[in-house]
Design a protein around this motif. Structure first.
Motif, short mmCIF file in Angstrom:
data_model
loop_
_atom_site.label_atom_id
_atom_site.label_comp_id
_atom_site.label_asym_id
_atom_site.label_seq_id
_atom_site.Cartn_x
_atom_site.Cartn_y
_atom_site.Cartn_z
N GLN A 112 -6.39 85.17 24.47
CA GLN A 112 -5.98 86.52 24.05
C GLN A 112 -6.24 86.74 22.57
O GLN A 112 -6.80 87.76 22.16
CB GLN A 112 -4.50 86.73 24.38
N ILE A 113 -5.85 85.78 21.74
CA ILE A 113 -5.99 85.94 20.30
C ILE A 113 -7.46 85.84 19.89
O ILE A 113 -7.93 86.56 19.00
CB ILE A 113 -5.13 84.90 19.56
N GLY A 114 -8.21 84.96 20.55
CA GLY A 114 -9.64 84.86 20.27
C GLY A 114 -10.37 86.16 20.56
O GLY A 114 -11.18 86.64 19.75
N VAL A 115 -10.08 86.76 21.71
CA VAL A 115 -10.72 88.03 22.06
C VAL A 115 -10.28 89.14 21.10
O VAL A 115 -11.04 90.07 20.83
CB VAL A 115 -10.43 88.40 23.53
N MET A 116 -9.06 89.04 20.55
CA MET A 116 -8.61 89.99 19.53
C MET A 116 -9.57 90.01 18.33
O MET A 116 -9.80 91.06 17.71
CB MET A 116 -7.21 89.63 19.04
N GLY A 117 -10.13 88.84 17.99
CA GLY A 117 -11.08 88.78 16.88
C GLY A 117 -12.35 89.56 17.19
O GLY A 117 -12.82 90.37 16.37
N LEU A 118 -12.91 89.35 18.39
CA LEU A 118 -14.10 90.08 18.79
C LEU A 118 -13.81 91.57 18.92
O LEU A 118 -14.63 92.41 18.55
CB LEU A 118 -14.64 89.52 20.11
N LEU A 119 -12.62 91.91 19.44
CA LEU A 119 -12.22 93.31 19.56
C LEU A 119 -12.18 93.98 18.19
O LEU A 119 -12.67 95.10 18.02
CB LEU A 119 -10.85 93.41 20.24
N GLY A 120 -11.58 93.29 17.21
CA GLY A 120 -11.52 93.85 15.86
C GLY A 120 -12.90 94.09 15.28
O GLY A 120 -13.18 95.15 14.69
N ALA A 121 -13.80 93.11 15.45
CA ALA A 121 -15.15 93.23 14.91
C ALA A 121 -15.92 94.34 15.60
O ALA A 121 -16.62 95.15 14.95
CB ALA A 121 -15.88 91.90 15.06
N LEU A 352 2.99 86.01 17.60
CA LEU A 352 2.07 84.89 17.41
C LEU A 352 0.65 85.39 17.17
O LEU A 352 -0.06 84.89 16.28
CB LEU A 352 2.11 83.98 18.63
N ALA A 353 0.22 86.39 17.94
CA ALA A 353 -1.11 86.96 17.77
C ALA A 353 -1.27 87.54 16.37
O ALA A 353 -2.29 87.32 15.70
CB ALA A 353 -1.38 88.03 18.83
N ALA A 354 -0.27 88.28 15.90
CA ALA A 354 -0.33 88.88 14.57
C ALA A 354 -0.42 87.81 13.48
O ALA A 354 -1.18 87.95 12.51
CB ALA A 354 0.90 89.77 14.35
N LEU A 355 0.34 86.71 13.64
CA LEU A 355 0.32 85.64 12.64
C LEU A 355 -1.04 84.96 12.56
O LEU A 355 -1.55 84.70 11.47
CB LEU A 355 1.41 84.61 12.98
N VAL A 356 -1.63 84.65 13.72
CA VAL A 356 -2.93 83.97 13.73
C VAL A 356 -4.02 84.88 13.15
O VAL A 356 -4.85 84.44 12.34
CB VAL A 356 -3.30 83.50 15.15
N ILE A 357 -4.02 86.15 13.56
CA ILE A 357 -5.01 87.10 13.03
C ILE A 357 -4.85 87.22 11.51
O ILE A 357 -5.83 87.24 10.76
CB ILE A 357 -4.84 88.47 13.71
N GLY A 358 -3.59 87.30 11.05
CA GLY A 358 -3.33 87.37 9.61
C GLY A 358 -3.85 86.14 8.88
O GLY A 358 -4.44 86.26 7.79
N LEU A 359 -3.68 84.97 9.47
CA LEU A 359 -4.15 83.73 8.86
C LEU A 359 -5.67 83.72 8.72
O LEU A 359 -6.21 83.39 7.65
CB LEU A 359 -3.69 82.53 9.69
N PHE A 360 -6.37 84.09 9.78
CA PHE A 360 -7.84 84.12 9.73
C PHE A 360 -8.33 85.16 8.73
O PHE A 360 -9.34 84.94 8.05
CB PHE A 360 -8.42 84.40 11.13
N ALA A 361 -7.62 86.30 8.65
CA ALA A 361 -8.00 87.35 7.69
C ALA A 361 -7.82 86.86 6.25
O ALA A 361 -8.69 87.05 5.39
CB ALA A 361 -7.18 88.60 7.93
N ILE A 362 -6.69 86.21 5.97
CA ILE A 362 -6.40 85.70 4.62
C ILE A 362 -7.42 84.65 4.20
O ILE A 362 -7.88 84.61 3.06
CB ILE A 362 -4.97 85.13 4.56
N LEU A 363 -7.80 83.77 5.15
CA LEU A 363 -8.75 82.70 4.85
C LEU A 363 -10.20 83.20 4.82
O LEU A 363 -11.11 82.46 4.45
CB LEU A 363 -8.63 81.59 5.89
N GLY A 364 -10.41 84.46 5.20
CA GLY A 364 -11.74 85.05 5.17
C GLY A 364 -12.67 84.48 6.22
O GLY A 364 -13.90 84.50 6.05
N LEU A 365 -12.12 83.99 7.33
CA LEU A 365 -12.94 83.41 8.40
C LEU A 365 -13.53 84.52 9.28
O LEU A 365 -12.92 85.58 9.46
CB LEU A 365 -12.10 82.45 9.25
#
Length: 482
Positions: A112-121, A352-365
């Motif tokens: 779910q969280i992984g697909v959130m990344g592709l959805l955002g992009a 949990l999804a919001a926290l992981v997305i926030g972490l990847f955003a902060i790290l610039g991944l």
């Protein structure tokens, strides 16, 4: 394990709210058909076996139909929203159930969280074309908020939204399929993609893994057992319908994609693209016109949204059942007084999804090459591990309960064969994980190792439950009374 008396009614999910159609579309949306066709299929062709990818889809569809035989046989005797976890607990014991529960929570969260990344992009790209230029993570957070509201409410609301979105996905791809079929493609219709020489060309192991990833979600039919109308009929039908609809759709579309580009020109066409996921849109421009391509671009985003909503529902039910049965804190295992939804578990998943997305955003991944690729491959591995466990659990459950009137083909032979097949596939995923996910070095070992870590955590939780409440431990996975 011998049968244990059924639990007394407690808080429970909303009964009789989902029919065959609703459950089928819920799980098909998790498989995200347009996402698989536009994203997974071109990549599977490029990295795997080219035109033979269509034939690989056929093989995987047959394997999953064989798996479904034992899976649905078990569903008639173990109707629990924990699905894989419940099957493991009833067939292999409480410790296996505990391990499977945490693997399920990890896997569906990762997907779910992984697909959130592709959805955002994808959403950022779509809206940038309309003059609204925002970072990918803004769109991912918006999606988290919408999914949180829908997941908190009644499940039939989600089902209605997903049904509409999935129907639109199928329509646009079928229009393209028919256009290619009508013209005969680049060099005429050919059955070559189904030939053995094409199937085993290139890297067939990687092709198999991409095919499995495209199906992830179909197995979730059984998590809606407590909410289904006449579950002993509804769940088997929805499972078979899901595998057939997804499998035939993928197979035919992959075949026509190869024919549309030209079987002998396919790989060179894919290699020439900077982004292979634009391949389907190029075929659409060529055979059906730019208007259909624009519609596909919008529905590609809605397909991803449908997927994250369906996976959110799956995660919430696994967390809820784990709390209800005391594997996790009981405060999690409660349903809403009005909606009868697993609202506490739903909120946990959203946070949990919001926290992981926030972490990847902060790290610039990168949201696609890192967030999407890393997590969805972990999820694929976890789900196939659970399929292997479920196959073995079916065999052991019916050996321990010979009074259950099911024939040996359904309960022993086919589940045994699929167990062996899944073990081989797990091995292929582990040794190819770096190539599949783009995660090298430490991450290439750590990410697939998360599944093993989850299993160990589950074993420890099951052991703790056995110590403090032996009765609850023995009742793990037992269906609730009506």
């Amino acid at each position: 394990m011998s049968a244990v008396s059924e639990q007394a009614p407690a808080n429970r999910l909303r009964k009789n709210s989902l029919g065959v159609g609703a459950i089928t579309f819920m799980v098909i949306s998790a498989a995200a058909p347009l996402t698989a066709v536009a994203g997974g299929t071109p990549l599977g062709m490029l990295m795997g076996n080219g035109a033979g990818f269509a034939g690989t889809y056929l093989i995987v569809t047959v394997l999953l139909l064989l798996f479904a035989v034992g899976y649905v046989a078990m569903s008639r005797h173990v109707g629990n929203a924990g699905a894989f976890y419940a099957y493991a607990a009833r067939g292999l014991g409480g410790f296996a159930g505990g391990a499977t529960a945490i693997i399920a929570i990890l896997s569906y969260n990762a997907m779910q969280i992984g697909v959130m990344g592709l959805l955002g992009a994808a959403t950022a790209g779509l809206f940038a074309g309309w003059g609204i230029d925002l970072p990918w993570w803004v769109w991912s957070f918006i999606a988290v908020a919408i999914v949180a509201v829908l997941g908190y409410r009644q499940v039939d609301l989600s089902a209605k939204i997903l049904t509409l979105l999935v129907l639109c996905e199928y329509i646009v791809v079928l229009v393209l399929d028919l256009a290619i079929l009508k013209t005969g493609g680049d060099s005429g219709l050919s059955a070559a993609p189904f030939s053995w020489s094409h199937i085993v060309s290139g890297s067939p192991a990687i092709a198999i893994l991409f095919c499995f990833a495209a199906f992830i979600g179909f197995e979730a039919t059984t998590i809606y057992a407590e909410e289904a109308r006449d579950p002993k009929v509804t769940i088997p039908r929805a499972t078979y319908f899901s595998v057939l609809l997804i499998g035939v759709f993928y197979m035919v579309t992959a075949w026509l994609m190869a024919v549309g580009a030209g079987v002998d020109k396919l790989l060179s066409a894919l290699q020439a693209l900077q982004d292979p996921t634009t391949f389907l849109f190029g075929l659409s421009d060529r055979y059906a016109g730019t208007m259909l391509s624009h519609a596909m671009g919008i529905l590609f985003v809605s397909s991803l949204f449908a997927g994250v909503l369906a996976f959110h529902n799956a995660v919430a039910r696994y967390i809820y059942v784990s709390g209800r049965e005391k594997l996790l804190p009981e405060a999690i295992g409660v349903t809403h007084s009005v909606h009868q939804s697993p609202h506490a578990a739903s909120v946990i998943q959203s946070v949990l999804a919001a926290l992981v997305i926030g972490l990847f955003a902060i790290l610039g991944l990168d949201p696609v090459l890192a967030l999407f690729s890393w997590l969805t491959n972990v999820a694929t591995l976890g789900v196939i591990v659970m399929m292997a466990v479920a196959s073995l659990a079916v065999v052991m459950y019916f050996r321990a309960n010979p009074s259950a009137q099911e024939n040996a083909l359904k309960t022993t032979i086919l589940p045994g064969l699929t167990f062996i097949a899944f073990v081989i596939i797990i091995y292929l995923i582990v040794i190819n994980f770096g190539s599949l996910s783009g995660a090298g070095g430490f991450l290439g070992v750590f990410l697939p190792g998360l599944v093993l870590i989850a299993a160990v955590v589950g074993l420890l939780l099951a052991g703790a439950l056995k110590s403090r409440d032996p009765v609850a431990f023995e009742n793990l996975g037992v269906p609730l009374k009506d």
